[in-house]
Write an enzyme that holds these catalytic residues in place. Structure first.
Site, PDB file in Angstrom:
ATOM      1  N   HIS A 102       0.836  -1.219   0.000  1.00 48.75           N
ATOM      2  CA  HIS A 102       0.000   0.000   0.000  1.00 48.75           C
ATOM      3  C   HIS A 102       0.867   1.265   0.000  1.00 48.75           C
ATOM      4  O   HIS A 102       0.427   2.308   0.477  1.00 48.75           O
ATOM      5  CB  HIS A 102      -0.938   0.039   1.208  1.00 48.75           C
ATOM      6  N   LYS A 162      15.847  21.729 -11.774  1.00 55.04           N
ATOM      7  CA  LYS A 162      15.198  20.462 -12.089  1.00 55.04           C
ATOM      8  C   LYS A 162      16.087  19.481 -12.852  1.00 55.04           C
ATOM      9  O   LYS A 162      16.870  19.848 -13.716  1.00 55.04           O
ATOM     10  CB  LYS A 162      13.931  20.708 -12.935  1.00 55.04           C
ATOM     11  N   SER A 181      14.693  21.404 -16.965  1.00 56.78           N
ATOM     12  CA  SER A 181      13.493  22.192 -17.213  1.00 56.78           C
ATOM     13  C   SER A 181      13.906  23.508 -17.842  1.00 56.78           C
ATOM     14  O   SER A 181      14.953  24.063 -17.512  1.00 56.78           O
ATOM     15  CB  SER A 181      12.776  22.446 -15.892  1.00 56.78           C
ATOM     16  N   GLU A 189       9.785   8.009 -17.268  1.00 52.21           N
ATOM     17  CA  GLU A 189       8.460   8.618 -17.482  1.00 52.21           C
ATOM     18  C   GLU A 189       7.935   8.309 -18.872  1.00 52.21           C
ATOM     19  O   GLU A 189       6.767   7.986 -19.064  1.00 52.21           O
ATOM     20  CB  GLU A 189       8.543  10.137 -17.311  1.00 52.21           C
TER      21      GLU A 189
END
Ligand code: ARG
Length: 468
Positions: free
Chosen positions: A162, A289, A283, A296
């Site tokens: 979980h 970043k 970024s 991804e």
């Protein structure tokens, strides 16, 4: 690519007017089936060789055809072949060029054959080659993964259920879970390959052919394991492509899970791993970043592969026997699946060996969330307390830990004994992270010794693949 409507179509005889220009472009597949040219030529050479062995072509004719086809192969490889939309597909483009090069003998190649069995053969040859190429990449990815797991056999991290800290595990064990998924994926691909590797040629348009052909010989020449049993099925079956896309979907599903964890773990909140800069991007607005683009993107590409599987299933749904033009729509989803899957597996194979573990952070996280609570319960069971009662006792100790902001291992013996007088000072061996993981020492368990052994067997299995 030319759109030269003056090119004669091989099926022109019964028509009284030229194909509508838009329809010609609409029905053509040469824009995407060109990639089958090597396999189309291989199939044609095997077919001509078989026709000659059966006395349907003479040897001189066969020689001319084979030489002509090899010359065309060289032209295409050199980028000198002129593809024509009006010749519809890869098959008619190559056949028309053959006749252009060697004259009327070229027209004999299509004896006892149809584009229906020809295209089914081409796709199977192409897919077989691609499965082997993908298989090598999967093996490379798994090898990197298993080597990393051997290296990280002692690294402690929290195991989750979980997404809540559950029990301490070793990082090597976690990595081997991914390998277990990929191991099944590889086996599934190999199983799929067996059904791909069956020869349709000889089925002709749908009913077989009246020439005395030798299908076994064609199969041998092309490296097929078997000849398709039924001519109607041979030209219309696309199960093998669907099956491949189903295998690909499972691989991508696994890689998407893998990706998700890499994304989470490389975040500042987890900080369990670092991905080398060469697998990340920045970024354009936020200078700090570093984004985990590769995982991804792999996670995102899973969607299109599922989509391709669905497209093929729907394409085949309710199709009457035998070949229908619908089947031309099999190629783009299949090719896209192959390309997408290959890219994802390759990117992972390149990236996985350079994952940088942040061992201290993993260890610190494993020490939170009362990850050794089950170990305390198991300890009490060994001291004669029934498991349900032990569960309750540990629950109360955890409550105290939550209220006072401490882990179980940070409590004194006196404090712990307040919950049960069966607790002795040997409890502190049990509550350590090392003690916890080392105690799960059985096949499939997280103990470092088991992880090392499992990694050794996995590597052995991967090495055996290479010699198969
Ligand atoms: N381009 C076609 C395909 O991809 C080849 C087979 C065409 N056969 C036919 N009878 N029109 O399926």
């Amino acid at each position: 690519m030319t759109n030269d409507t003056r090119k004669d179509k091989p099926w022109q005889g019964r028509f009284t007017e030229a194909t509508d220009a838009f329809v010609e472009a609409f029905t053509a597949s040469v824009g995407f089936d060109r990639r089958l040219y090597e396999h189309d030529i291989d199939g044609s050479i095997a077919h001509a060789t078989m026709l000659a062995a059966c006395g349907i072509l003479d040897d001189a004719e066969k020689r001319q055809i084979v030489d002509g086809l090899e010359a065309i192969r060289a032209e295409i490889r050199a980028g000198e072949f002129e593809w024509s939309v009006s010749l519809e597909d890869v098959h008619m483009n190559i056949e028309a060029r053959l006749t252009e090069r060697i004259g009327d003998v070229g027209k004999k190649l299509h004896t006892g054959r149809s584009r229906n069995d020809q295209v089914a053969t081409d796709i199977r040859l192409y897919l077989r080659e691609q499965i082997d190429r993908l298989g090598s990449e999967l093996t490379r990815l798994q090898t990197g993964l298993v080597q990393l797991s051997a290296q990280e056999a002692d690294t402690i991290m929290p195991g989750f259920t979980h997404l809540q800290v559950a029990q301490p595990i070793t990082f090597g064990h976690h990595l081997l879970a991914w390998n277990a998924m990929l191991e099944r994926d590889y086996a599934r691909m190999q199983d799929c390959r067996r059904r791909v590797n069956v020869l349709p040629l000889g089925a002709a348009a749908l009913a077989g052919t009246s020439y005395p052909i030798d299908r076994e010989m064609t199969a041998r020449l092309l490296g097929f394991d078997a000849v398709a049993d039924n001519s109607l099925d041979a030209v219309s079956d696309r199960d093998f492509a669907i099956e491949f896309c189903a295998c690909a979907s499972l691989i991508l599903m696994h890689l998407s899970r893998f990706s998700e964890e890499l994304v989470l773990w490389s975040s500042a909140q987890f900080d369990f791993i670092d991905l080398p800069d060469r697998f990340c991007t920045g970024s354009s607005i936020m200078p700090q970043k570093k984004n985990p683009d590769v995982p991804e993107l792999v996670r995102g590409k899973t969607g299109r592969v599922y989509g391709n599987l669905h497209a093929l299933l729907t394409l085949m749904k309710s199709q009457p026997l035998a070949y229908n033009k619908d089947n031309q729509e099999d190629k783009e989803p299949l090719f896209d699946t192959i390309d997408t899957l290959y890219g994802c597996v390759r990117a992972f194979a390149d990236m996985v060996p350079s994952i940088i573990p942040r061992r201290d952070n993993m260890r610190a996280a494993a020490g939170t969330g009362f990850s050794t609570a089950t170990d305390l319960a198991d300890y009490l069971v060994r001291k004669g307390i029934p498991f349900r009662d032990a569960h309750e006792i540990v629950g109360q100790a955890v409550r105290l830990g939550i209220d006072t902001g401490r882990d179980l291992s940070q409590m004194s013996l006196e404090e712990l004994r307040r919950f049960s007088d069966r607790i002795d000072k040997d409890i502190f061996d049990v509550l350590t992270l090392e003690g916890s993981v080392a105690s799960r020492n059985h096949i499939g368990g997280t103990a470092p010794a088991q992880v090392r052994e499992a990694a050794r067997t996995a590597l052995e299995r991967l090495r055996e693949r290479a010699v198969d």
